[in-house]
Design a protein around this motif. Structure first.
Motif, short mmCIF file in Angstrom:
data_model
loop_
_atom_site.label_atom_id
_atom_site.label_comp_id
_atom_site.label_asym_id
_atom_site.label_seq_id
_atom_site.Cartn_x
_atom_site.Cartn_y
_atom_site.Cartn_z
N THR A 296 0.88 -1.28 -0.22
CA THR A 296 0.05 0.08 -0.04
C THR A 296 0.88 1.26 -0.08
N ASN A 297 2.16 1.05 0.52
CA ASN A 297 2.80 2.35 0.35
C ASN A 297 3.24 2.68 -0.96
N LEU A 298 3.42 1.62 -1.90
CA LEU A 298 4.22 1.89 -3.24
C LEU A 298 2.62 2.46 -4.01
N ILE A 299 1.62 1.75 -3.62
CA ILE A 299 0.47 2.36 -4.40
C ILE A 299 0.25 3.92 -4.00
N THR A 300 0.11 3.96 -2.92
CA THR A 300 -0.15 5.41 -2.23
C THR A 300 0.81 6.33 -2.88
N ASP A 301 1.96 6.22 -2.74
CA ASP A 301 3.07 7.13 -3.41
C ASP A 301 2.87 7.29 -4.75
N PHE A 302 2.66 6.39 -5.67
CA PHE A 302 2.47 6.31 -6.99
C PHE A 302 1.27 7.41 -7.25
N LEU A 303 -0.02 7.01 -6.73
CA LEU A 303 -1.29 7.59 -6.78
C LEU A 303 -1.12 9.17 -6.16
N LEU A 304 -0.57 9.33 -5.31
CA LEU A 304 -0.84 10.74 -4.64
C LEU A 304 0.10 11.64 -5.60
#
Ligand SMILES: [Zn+2]
Length: 318
Positions: A296-304
């Motif tokens: 989820t850290n990877l997804i969040t960084d990319f998304l935001l």
């Protein structure tokens, strides 16, 4: 019986009325695959259909012996699978064996199989023959949130029936009957799906909502994102945060189109309509990655960071 009051809400739904008329017209098939994005609703829907099929009055009336037995969870002619988290070969064997035994009280022997898409391929294969040539009076009620993982050979042996969401009033009544208070925003964001609404009601929804609202209002540079990202990425809240973000983006879209007002959202004009459409895709993608177990850290960084980029890109375009 509280459970019964809740189930009676489902009888009011358009999907139930449609399916019920198939039964009443004597056009019932022996195997169905019910599909909606909501696991809980899929299960409740199958339960209500089973009730109608075993009810002495063919209604369900919630009052006859058969209805009562079912509601107390011990009707011998309705069997629910899988026994564990997903359908295994041993479950399929048990289904095949039980299907050979004639119904004891009702006219039908009913098998509810939940989350069929999560079944192993072997378990699905083992059921093929029984689904094709099922013994008389046996009805299969399969359900699934995603038909992609279901073998084509299974799909061709069942009738696929898509479920529509309930009205929000029905969702509210359903949970009221179980003494669960559903907040307005959870009701709205739940979009008529029982499970989704409950998920949005439980736990720290309010906290998450305030947090994501703050993020949307303050999302002006990468420093802000670095501060917000770790909290956004917390695994237990991640899906709720994503859903709230999606909902707020929809709100912003309506605000910018002049269709709605929301004083809590202060950054609406920073998001161009074109940017919002790209952001919807980004959020969808993030949900898919989450389902595929990406960190989820990877997804969040990319998304935001991507949202920031998209927002900036459409703001400098003339
Ligand atoms: Zn009954």
């Amino acid at each position: 019986m509280k459970f019964m009051n809740g189930l009676s809400e489902i009888l009011k739904s358009s999907s139930y009325k449609k399916f019920s008329s198939i039964i009443d017209a004597n056009k019932l098939n022996h195997a169905y695959l019910f599909c909606s994005p909501d696991e809980e609703y899929n299960n409740y829907f199958c339960k209500v259909v089973a009730l109608k099929l075993i009810c002495e009055k063919f209604e369900p009336c919630f009052n006859c012996d058969d209805c009562k037995k079912f509601l107390s969870n011990f009707h011998p002619d309705v069997l629910e699978y899988p026994k564990g988290p997903s359908l295994l070969v041993s479950d399929s064997s048990s289904i095949i064996e039980n299907a050979e035994i004639k119904p004891m009280l009702a006219n039908y022997k009913i098998f509810i199989i939940n989350n069929f898409d999560k079944s192993t391929q072997q378990a699905q294969n083992k059921l093929l023959k029984t689904l094709e040539e099922s013994p008389n009076n046996v009805i299969f009620l399969l359900n699934s949130t995603n038909t992609d993982n279901i073998l084509q050979t299974i799909k061709s042996r069942t009738q696929i029936f898509k479920l529509e969401p309930l009205s929000m009033q029905s969702v509210l009544n359903f949970y009221k009957s179980q003494n669960i208070v559903v907040s307005d925003i959870a009701l709205e964001m739940g979009e008529g799906w029982l499970g989704k609404t409950l998920n949005l009601t439980s736990g720290n929804f309010k906290e998450c909502y305030d947090f994501v609202l703050k993020l949307v209002n303050e999302m002006k540079n990468s420093k802000v994102i670095i501060n917000f990202a770790p909290i956004f990425a917390k695994k237990e809240n991640f899906l709720i945060n994503l859903t709230i973000l999606q909902e707020l983006m929809e709100e912003i879209l309506y605000i910018n189109l002049g269709l709605k007002e929301n004083e809590q959202i202060k950054s609406a004009e920073e998001f161009k309509v074109e940017a919002i459409s790209e952001i919807f895709d980004l959020i969808d993608n993030a949900k898919k990655q989450f389902k595929a177990n990406v960190n989820t850290n990877l997804i969040t960084d990319f998304l935001l960071f991507k949202i920031l980029e998209v927002k900036y890109k459409w703001n400098i375009k003339k």
